[in-house]
Enzyme design. Structure first.
Site, PDB file in Angstrom:
ATOM      1  N   LYS A 253      22.309 -26.611  -0.134  1.00  0.00           N
ATOM      2  CA  LYS A 253      21.582 -26.499   1.224  1.00  0.00           C
ATOM      3  C   LYS A 253      21.652 -27.900   1.751  1.00  0.00           C
ATOM      4  CE  LYS A 253      18.522 -24.178   4.637  1.00  0.00           C
ATOM      5  NZ  LYS A 253      18.774 -25.551   5.592  1.00  0.00           N
ATOM      6  N   GLU A 391      17.155 -29.721  -0.148  1.00  0.00           N
ATOM      7  CA  GLU A 391      16.503 -28.607   0.757  1.00  0.00           C
ATOM      8  C   GLU A 391      16.425 -27.323   0.199  1.00  0.00           C
ATOM      9  OE1 GLU A 391      15.904 -27.029   5.415  1.00  0.00           O
ATOM     10  OE2 GLU A 391      17.618 -28.385   4.952  1.00  0.00           O
ATOM     11  N   GLY A 700       2.289   3.023  -1.578  1.00  0.00           N
ATOM     12  CA  GLY A 700       1.263   2.280  -2.269  1.00  0.00           C
ATOM     13  C   GLY A 700       0.775   2.870  -3.697  1.00  0.00           C
ATOM     14  N   GLY A 703       5.299   7.143  -4.911  1.00  0.00           N
ATOM     15  CA  GLY A 703       6.457   7.453  -4.042  1.00  0.00           C
ATOM     16  C   GLY A 703       6.745   6.722  -2.872  1.00  0.00           C
ATOM     17  N   HIS A 705       7.177   7.584   1.697  1.00  0.00           N
ATOM     18  CA  HIS A 705       6.855   8.546   2.840  1.00  0.00           C
ATOM     19  C   HIS A 705       7.985   8.081   3.967  1.00  0.00           C
ATOM     20  CE1 HIS A 705       2.364   8.188   1.829  1.00  0.00           C
ATOM     21  NE2 HIS A 705       2.770   8.830   1.216  1.00  0.00           N
ATOM     22  N   ASP A 754       6.565  16.739  -0.564  1.00  0.00           N
ATOM     23  CA  ASP A 754       5.482  17.489  -0.144  1.00  0.00           C
ATOM     24  C   ASP A 754       5.753  17.600   1.525  1.00  0.00           C
ATOM     25  OD1 ASP A 754       3.001  18.343   0.463  1.00  0.00           O
ATOM     26  OD2 ASP A 754       1.909  16.550  -0.469  1.00  0.00           O
ATOM     27  N   ARG A 771      -4.795   1.779  -1.291  1.00  0.00           N
ATOM     28  CA  ARG A 771      -4.725   3.035  -2.149  1.00  0.00           C
ATOM     29  C   ARG A 771      -5.838   2.948  -3.070  1.00  0.00           C
ATOM     30  NH1 ARG A 771      -0.907   6.632  -1.104  1.00  0.00           N
ATOM     31  NH2 ARG A 771      -2.704   7.877  -1.516  1.00  0.00           N
ATOM     32  N   ALA A 772      -6.594   3.859  -3.448  1.00  0.00           N
ATOM     33  CA  ALA A 772      -7.753   3.828  -4.296  1.00  0.00           C
ATOM     34  C   ALA A 772      -7.362   4.181  -5.716  1.00  0.00           C
ATOM     35  CB  ALA A 772      -8.747   4.758  -3.645  1.00  0.00           C
ATOM     36  N   ARG A 773      -6.806   3.280  -6.379  1.00  0.00           N
ATOM     37  CA  ARG A 773      -6.108   3.337  -7.510  1.00  0.00           C
ATOM     38  C   ARG A 773      -5.965   1.884  -8.232  1.00  0.00           C
ATOM     39  NH1 ARG A 773      -0.940   6.822  -6.503  1.00  0.00           N
ATOM     40  NH2 ARG A 773      -2.409   7.642  -5.100  1.00  0.00           N
TER      41      ARG A 773
END
Length: 835
Positions: A253, A391, A700, A703, A705, A754, A771-773
């Site tokens: 570059k 660069e 999160g 899977g 969504h 689901d 996410r609570a994990r």
């Protein structure tokens, strides 16, 4: 007595009638696709497979039958494994001339994106082809460069609509191979357009002339005079090398100015990427190129000024050369040739264009050079370039065309640095921009003294410009805290140095200012100087005090409560786009993600600033539902140990009428990530066929969504029933892939889609929610073309989300205007509209 002649509708007229849907979808004044035409092959039937980078990558299988190419879109591409039943969506007939089409379908045209001829040859039906096609079961032999042996196309459910889903299956014969041993799309990815027809396919003589050229130019080049103006290809900045580096060419570059050279009868003219004529500024280059006696066309390249000493490019030296009008030492590196010798090479693969250019520049004069490619792993090239003070590296797909726009087929891997700077002021905006023009930055030396480091004016969007400007006005002061250049100081608004900005940049200049800076984020989790003891919450709003800020929320990360609160403070503006006006449920984890957790739908005894109760308009037997009314609600909830925020599929103003459907892809035991990615593409294909648009986000967790906006016309039971029908259709069609029943035992080796998320009161993790994990993954909106590069459903988490915030909600652009009626989709799927 006169006899009546028998009349028949000519075959050509029948073919034109069959192409009615094809022609209706395209504007042939814009797209270069053929409107009709093309000649058959005597003694055999043609087939072609075109690799098509449209909204999602897929493979278009086309079989010649009755004067047109019967066509199927195969999202995952063909497989030589008979166990792989690949979905093939039946699409409109294409003309025979389409067999030789390679190119770029323009934006806003049907199927916009790049097309290459991935395979071609002949096919032999093993039965009456027309009868088998009508019946929905077509068995045949393929004789191509890549696809060989017996194959079957079978219509799913025996339906006879114009865009039915079919399956493409490899027959069990000598050509069959297990998928674990061989993937034809991965191991043979490139175009065969320039190859001759396979011998096994040459039973007859083609009645059309060869497209090859006799003057040494690539056969896919077409005769065309060079245009008067040219838009260059622009590269896309990426943060890591591609996963398939063997399919790419890598060049240095150059640290200079992009320059296009137009060669014509009137001489050589030099233009910047924006079309400004710089011929007068670079007379020696124009003269040198003219002396080479090149044929009419365009060259693309970069001008650089070599540094004194090592000869490496220096951007400052280049700027200085123009300032002092000493441009004689500027060098032109040519790296592409989109037009030459009366030929249009824009649709010629890059490798072939480079070969033409290398011949043109076989013995160049001083000041003109060919940009060589380097045969080494790209990460090593980038590391070497950075050590040499360059660069970075440019990567280009070997089969890429010259598109005249920014494209992911050309990428930039830059030697950028990234660090935190103290914000010391701002400048006023220019033009239509609002808020601020640029941030003025400071950096501390070893002794702790704050010095001026430059300014950053890129990397912002309208939302964070307004937010940052509001924060800075509260810190305004008349006293400068750094000694800035006079030109900067005259227009500066100074602030107390308490805010931190995370900024990437190319390099430090000789006077210790940063070059090519890009703003990434406000670091609300970092003070401008070490805070006093006990002031862990000092960067949060004055009305919020965080109790037990050092409590461990995730032991695997050693992440604390204050980090969670600050995260929600950072993403509040992004998250409110998904929360505003929707009922929510909260997941609380008082003892961290390893402890007991609680699902909360009502305020109960808690009161949280910015969290409101909704009127009891529905389900009057229960306490009021909740809404996050402002970004402060996220902070208040996080202070009360809330980790996750879940949203309904309806707005509070129409709570009895859902405005979206959610399909949660939940993989069972033994399902790898690649299968989840493929599953998302299959569900999307069906939704597309039903006329529904799907937006994608990571969960999160494990899977993906898919979120489909719909018009508010049906009640919860109707919408849930339709979503269940979609899932059952997928499970019935591809039972080895999907299952329509929940429960761990049912999901072993398969994916449960689901649909239960679409019932009244059901919720799904909101975009940008933690996410609570363990790992504290985050549900992040992504674009469909990003999906192949995403490594897991929890790719982004609490500790590395800064890498993603610049993208924000851009992957869901157009969501608000994409709501579609379910009625046509219900009719296609055979679901009664009960409401």
């Amino acid at each position: 007595m006169a006899t009546r002649k028998k009349t028949r509708k000519p075959g050509k007229q029948k073919a034109l009638a069959a192409l009615k849907r094809y022609r209706a979808k395209r504007d042939f004044n814009v797209t270069s696709e053929p409107a009709d035409g093309g000649l058959s092959t005597r003694g055999t039937l043609q087939f072609v497979v075109q690799k098509h980078w449209a909204s999602t990558l897929h493979y278009d299988l086309r079989l010649e039958l009755k004067g047109t190419m019967k066509s199927w879109a195969v999202p995952k591409g063909p497989s030589f494994d008979p166990a792989d039943k690949r979905m093939a969506v039946h699409v409109e007939d294409h003309p025979l001339a389409y067999n030789s089409f390679e190119g770029q379908i323009p934006e806003k045209q049907y199927g916009a994106g790049k097309v290459i001829i991935w395979d071609k040859g002949s096919w032999e039906p093993t039965q009456d082809a027309a009868k088998g096609y009508r019946a929905g079961k077509l068995k045949f032999q393929l004789h191509g460069h890549k696809l060989k042996g017996g194959w079957t196309l079978v219509r799913m459910r025996g339906r006879q609509e114009k865009q039915d889903p079919w399956l493409l299956i490899k027959e069990r014969d000598a050509e069959a191979r297990p998928a674990s041993e061989f993937s034809v799309i991965d191991e043979m990815p490139d175009s065969v357009a320039t190859l001759q027809t396979p011998r096994s396919a040459s039973k007859g003589r083609l009645t059309t002339r060869s497209a090859g050229n006799r003057d040494g130019m690539p056969s896919s080049a077409v005769r065309k005079s060079p245009p008067a103006t040219l838009a260059p290809v622009l590269a896309t900045l990426v943060d890591r090398p591609p996963a398939d580096p063997d399919k790419w060419v890598f060049e240095i570059k150059f640290d200079g100015y992009r320059m296009l050279a137009r060669i014509g009868a009137g001489g050589v003219r030099l233009f910047t990427r924006n079309g400004h004529d710089w011929t007068a500024k670079l007379p020696h280059l124009s003269k040198t190129l003219k002396g080479m006696r090149l044929k009419p066309g365009w060259l693309d390249g970069e001008i650089v000024m070599p540094r004194d000493g090592d000869g490496s490019p220096s951007f400052q030296a280049l700027q200085n050369a123009f300032d002092t009008e000493k441009t004689r030492d500027i060098v032109y590196y040519a790296f592409d040739v989109p037009y030459y010798a009366g030929r249009d090479l824009t649709r010629v693969p890059l490798e072939q264009r480079r070969a033409v250019l290398k011949d043109i520049l076989a013995d160049p004069p001083d000041g003109i050079r060919f940009s060589d490619a380097f045969e080494a792993p790209p990460d090593q090239l980038v590391a070497s370039a950075c050590k040499l003070g360059l660069e970075g590296v440019i990567g280009k797909r070997r089969d890429s065309h010259y598109s005249g726009r920014r494209t992911p087929d050309w990428i930039k891997l830059k030697c950028s640095q990234r660090q935190d700077f103290v914000i010391v002021g701002w400048t006023d905006p220019q033009g239509s921009r609002e808020g601020l023009g640029a941030l003025l930055l400071g950096v501390r030396d070893a002794a702790g003294k704050l010095g001026y480091a430059g300014k950053v004016g890129t990397g912002f969007n309208a939302r964070n410009l307004a937010q940052i400007h509001g924060n800075l006005k509260k810190l305004a002061t008349k006293q400068a805290t750094v000694q800035a250049p006079a030109a900067v100081a005259r227009t500066a608004h100074w602030v107390r140095p308490t805010l931190i900005a995370e900024v990437s940049f190319a390099e430090w200049t000789a006077n210790r200012h940063i070059r090519h800076p890009v703003f990434h984020a406000l670091r609300t989790d970092k003070p401008a100087r070490k805070p006093p003891a006990g002031a862990a919450h000092s960067t949060l709003p004055a009305g919020l005090r965080v109790s037990h800020p050092d409590r461990i929320i995730d032991a695997s990360l050693k992440a604390t409560k204050i980090e969670v609160v600050r995260y929600y403070g950072l993403v509040g503006p992004l998250m409110m786009e998904h929360l505003r006006g929707r009922p929510v449920s909260l997941v609380r984890a008082p003892d961290g993600v390893q402890g007991e957790m609680f699902f909360q739908k009502h305020l109960e005894r808690y009161r949280m600033d910015g969290v409101a109760e909704l009127p009891r308009t529905v389900d009057r037997d229960h306490a009021p539902f909740l809404e996050i009314a402002s970004p402060m609600g996220l902070l208040s909830a996080a202070q009360m140990n809330v980790i996750e925020f879940h949203t309904w599929n309806a707005m509070k103003t129409h709570i009895d009428r859902p405005d979206r459907m959610t399909f949660d892809l939940d993989p069972g035991q033994g399902v790898d990530w690649k299968a989840v990615q493929q599953a998302a593409g299959l569900v999307r294909t069906l939704l597309d066929e039903l006329g529904l648009r799907a937006f994608l986000k990571t969960s999160g967790g494990k899977g993906l969504h898919l979120v489909t906006p719909i018009r508010r016309q049906y009640d919860w039971d109707t919408v849930k029933g339709f979503s269940q029908a979609v899932v059952e259709h997928m499970a019935e069609t591809l039972p080895r892939f999907f299952v329509a029943k929940s429960g761990p035992r049912n999901r072993v080796g398969r994916i449960f889609i689901d649909y239960l998320r679409n019932g009244f009161g059901a919720t799904t993790a909101c975009a940008w929610s933690l996410r609570a994990r363990p790992g504290l993954g985050i549900s992040v909106p992504i674009a469909w073309d990003e999906l192949p590069r995403v490594r897991s459903a929890a790719q982004w988490g609490l500790r590395d989300i800064h890498q993603r915030l610049d993208e924000g909600n851009a992957p869901w652009k157009g969501y608000s205007s994409s709501a579609t009626s379910l009625t046509p989709a219900m009719k296609k799927l055979g679901v009664p509209a009960a409401d």
